[in-house]
Design a protein around this motif. Structure first.
Motif, short mmCIF file in Angstrom:
data_model
loop_
_atom_site.label_atom_id
_atom_site.label_comp_id
_atom_site.label_asym_id
_atom_site.label_seq_id
_atom_site.Cartn_x
_atom_site.Cartn_y
_atom_site.Cartn_z
N ARG A 40 2.94 84.60 -34.77
CA ARG A 40 1.93 83.63 -34.94
C ARG A 40 1.11 83.95 -36.34
O ARG A 40 0.47 82.84 -36.59
N ILE A 41 0.83 85.01 -36.42
CA ILE A 41 0.18 85.61 -37.65
C ILE A 41 0.80 84.87 -38.89
O ILE A 41 -0.14 84.24 -39.70
N TYR A 42 1.86 84.80 -39.30
CA TYR A 42 2.41 84.31 -40.36
C TYR A 42 2.54 82.71 -40.19
O TYR A 42 2.35 82.25 -41.14
N ALA A 43 2.82 82.25 -38.87
CA ALA A 43 2.73 80.93 -38.55
C ALA A 43 1.69 79.97 -39.22
O ALA A 43 1.55 79.06 -39.44
N PHE A 44 0.41 80.81 -38.68
CA PHE A 44 -0.97 80.22 -38.83
C PHE A 44 -1.29 79.94 -40.25
O PHE A 44 -1.86 79.21 -40.69
N ASP A 45 -0.49 80.80 -41.30
CA ASP A 45 -0.94 80.49 -42.89
C ASP A 45 0.39 79.84 -43.43
O ASP A 45 0.03 79.04 -44.44
N ILE A 46 1.84 80.09 -42.73
CA ILE A 46 2.53 79.20 -43.58
C ILE A 46 2.83 78.03 -43.01
O ILE A 46 2.96 76.90 -43.96
N VAL A 47 2.63 77.30 -41.90
CA VAL A 47 2.66 76.03 -41.24
C VAL A 47 1.76 75.05 -42.07
O VAL A 47 2.28 74.07 -42.47
N PRO A 48 0.36 75.34 -42.21
CA PRO A 48 -0.30 74.37 -42.69
C PRO A 48 -0.01 74.19 -44.21
O PRO A 48 -0.19 73.09 -44.66
N ASN A 49 0.28 75.35 -44.82
CA ASN A 49 0.59 75.20 -46.23
C ASN A 49 1.81 74.52 -46.75
O ASN A 49 2.00 73.65 -47.40
N TRP A 50 2.88 74.66 -45.70
CA TRP A 50 4.32 74.10 -46.07
C TRP A 50 5.00 73.37 -45.19
O TRP A 50 5.96 73.32 -44.93
N ALA A 51 4.13 72.60 -44.36
CA ALA A 51 4.29 71.70 -43.34
C ALA A 51 5.50 70.49 -43.81
O ALA A 51 6.47 70.35 -43.39
N SER A 52 5.21 70.20 -44.86
CA SER A 52 6.29 69.18 -45.43
C SER A 52 7.43 69.62 -45.70
O SER A 52 8.79 68.81 -45.03
N TRP A 53 7.51 70.91 -46.02
CA TRP A 53 9.06 71.29 -46.23
C TRP A 53 9.65 71.74 -45.14
O TRP A 53 10.88 71.66 -44.99
N VAL A 90 -13.30 72.56 -38.65
CA VAL A 90 -12.14 73.38 -38.10
C VAL A 90 -10.81 72.72 -38.37
O VAL A 90 -10.57 71.76 -37.75
N PHE A 91 -9.91 73.54 -39.21
CA PHE A 91 -8.58 73.30 -39.35
C PHE A 91 -7.63 73.58 -38.36
O PHE A 91 -7.70 74.83 -37.86
N PRO A 92 -6.86 72.60 -37.71
CA PRO A 92 -6.21 72.98 -36.24
C PRO A 92 -4.95 73.91 -36.96
O PRO A 92 -4.50 73.55 -38.21
N TYR A 93 -4.28 74.78 -36.17
CA TYR A 93 -2.99 75.37 -36.43
C TYR A 93 -3.28 76.20 -37.50
O TYR A 93 -2.19 76.50 -38.43
N ALA A 94 -4.44 76.82 -38.02
CA ALA A 94 -4.79 77.22 -39.33
C ALA A 94 -4.89 78.55 -39.12
O ALA A 94 -5.75 79.03 -38.21
N GLY A 95 -4.56 79.67 -39.99
CA GLY A 95 -5.05 81.04 -40.28
C GLY A 95 -5.95 80.98 -41.33
O GLY A 95 -6.33 80.22 -42.08
N HIS A 96 -6.13 82.45 -41.83
CA HIS A 96 -7.03 82.69 -42.62
C HIS A 96 -6.80 82.16 -44.00
O HIS A 96 -7.77 81.83 -44.72
N ASP A 97 -5.67 82.24 -44.53
CA ASP A 97 -5.14 81.54 -45.91
C ASP A 97 -4.58 80.20 -45.73
O ASP A 97 -3.41 79.92 -46.27
N PHE A 98 -5.01 79.42 -45.07
CA PHE A 98 -4.52 78.18 -44.91
C PHE A 98 -4.37 76.94 -45.77
O PHE A 98 -3.79 75.96 -45.78
N ASN A 99 -5.15 77.21 -47.12
CA ASN A 99 -5.08 76.52 -47.98
C ASN A 99 -4.60 76.88 -49.31
O ASN A 99 -5.13 76.72 -50.36
N ALA A 100 -3.65 77.84 -49.34
CA ALA A 100 -3.22 78.49 -50.49
C ALA A 100 -2.22 77.81 -51.43
O ALA A 100 -2.19 78.19 -52.82
N VAL A 101 -1.60 76.76 -50.93
CA VAL A 101 -0.55 75.89 -51.65
C VAL A 101 -1.68 74.59 -52.47
O VAL A 101 -2.29 74.03 -51.51
N TYR A 102 -1.51 74.46 -53.48
CA TYR A 102 -2.80 73.64 -54.39
C TYR A 102 -2.52 72.46 -53.65
O TYR A 102 -3.47 71.54 -53.40
N GLU A 103 -1.09 71.89 -53.49
CA GLU A 103 -1.11 70.39 -53.28
C GLU A 103 -0.77 70.45 -51.69
O GLU A 103 -0.31 69.05 -51.14
#
Length: 396
Positions: A39-52, A359-372
């Motif tokens: 879940r720690i990885y999911a909270f950072d990866i999923v918001p950033n890369w949900a489209s992929w 509050v951003f849902p499904y999000a961890g500490h680095d939820f906006n690291a992907v520019y677009e």
């Protein structure tokens, strides 16, 4: 079916499963966070890369539908799992899109497929050393608005304070975002501050460095062509704590930094450290990591140096008449409890201050690291709108 055909089919389905497992599992864990560490990885990866992740599940679904036309029953399980993954990713994207729309942000879904990091490819226009405490040079970067947006009247200035747990990070973090804000008309100034190291906690130094940088900007306002009555602060994580501390405390800068501390028109804090003691006690997989950071910054635990932790509790800085504040928090931050941000917002609002908590849902500490990525598109537009609405200068 020939042997070669069967081998190709088996190989294709195996690869499809290998792709599907992360693409479907991670959004499921983000929605239902029951698997430790995953879940720690999911909270950072999923918001950033949900489209992929959604595209991966759709691709596997197409493979499963094609394979279903051939003999054998393995494709049915693949299709079912891919459909679950598609649904989970659609839920995440839908919730993030809903949050963006609620706050006036328009999301370009095609752009979310960009791989650009939010710190990538955005060099500053100038760099200056603003102070040298104990011989340690502290620098700041300046990102100027494009020539087409400059006018004879000095413009607004946005002071950026990077994160990194008070022990790391650089002023180039989120450089692409800073260039974006400059493109909207702000002169962006991103600052160094002293980082904690063994034998040197900086709980009483870092915020002083930020105030020094503010005073330096005020002293050089003419050269920078900025109006410091239109100064806003923007900090992330550790920098969010420092931004709030600087905005909520009227304390003179140390000698040599500048003649006076300019007023703060507005402050933005993304995943800020609000209550250090609560962060120390925040359970979970990252507790020991966060405790090491807190011990380095404060020089001990809350039991050993309680006064230091209290002084950096942003709830203790609350008074009526504080600058308008935007806090962007993560619902599943593994190191900073969301309850602290909610408590700060509630207490500040009760005092009559203008404060917005998103509050951003499904999000961890680095939820906006992907520019677009959807979260960072939302962050950029939300920050731009908030700063424009709270700019005390003339309309631009």
């Amino acid at each position: 079916m020939s042997v070669i055909h069967r081998l190709l089919r088996t190989g294709t389905l195996t690869v499809a499963w290998l792709v599907l497992v992360p693409c479907a599992l991670l959004p499921l864990v983000a929605i239902l966070p029951m698997l430790p560490w995953v879940r720690i990885y999911a909270f950072d990866i999923v918001p950033n890369w949900a489209s992929w992740l959604l595209i991966g599940c759709l691709g596997v679904l197409a493979i499963g539908l094609l394979a279903r036309r051939q003999p054998g029953g393995a494709a049915g399980w693949l299709i079912a799992a891919a459909l679950i993954g598609v649904l989970a990713n659609a839920i995440v994207i839908g919730r993030l899109w809903q949050l963006a729309a609620l706050h006036g942000a328009r999301i370009d879904l095609a752009a979310t497929l960009s791989l650009r990091d939010y710190s990538e490819a955005a060099a500053p226009d100038a760099t200056y050393v603003y102070d040298m405490p104990d011989g340690e040079p502290l620098s700041l970067d300046v990102y100027r608005p494009p020539a087409a947006m400059r006018s004879a009247r000095p413009g607004p200035v946005l002071l950026m304070i990077h994160g990194g747990g008070f022990v790391g990070g650089t002023r180039r973090l989120a450089a692409a975002n800073m260039r974006n804000y400059a493109g909207r008309g702000w002169t962006v100034v991103s600052v160094d501050y002293r980082l904690a190291r063994p034998g040197r906690p900086t709980w009483n130094l870092a915020a002083d460095d930020v105030r020094c940088a503010m005073a330096w900007v005020a002293a050089h306002a003419g050269a920078l062509h900025v109006d410091t009555s239109r100064l806003a602060l923007n900090g992330a994580s550790a920098g969010g704590n420092l931004a709030l501390a600087a905005a909520y405390t009227r304390k003179a800068p140390r000698p040599g930094c500048g003649p006076a501390l300019p007023p703060v028109a507005a402050v933005v804090a993304r995943v800020p450290l609000v209550d250090p003691a609560a962060s120390w006690d925040h359970g979970g997989e990252m507790q020991q990591v966060q405790r090491r950071l807190m011990r380095a910054y404060f020089g001990g635990s809350p039991a050993e140096v309680p006064a230091r932790y209290r002084r950096r509790d942003m709830r203790r800085r609350l008074t009526p008449g504080l600058p308008p504040t935007l806090i962007m928090a993560a619902a599943n931050d593994p190191i900073l409890p969301i309850a602290s941000a909610r408590d700060l917002a509630a207490r500040s609002a009760a005092l009559g201050n203008r404060i917005t908590l998103v509050v951003f849902p499904y999000a961890g500490h680095d939820f906006n690291a992907v520019y677009e990525g959807i979260p960072n598109q939302t962050v950029r537009q939300m920050v731009g709108r908030f700063l424009a609405e709270n700019d005390p200068g003339p309309a631009r």
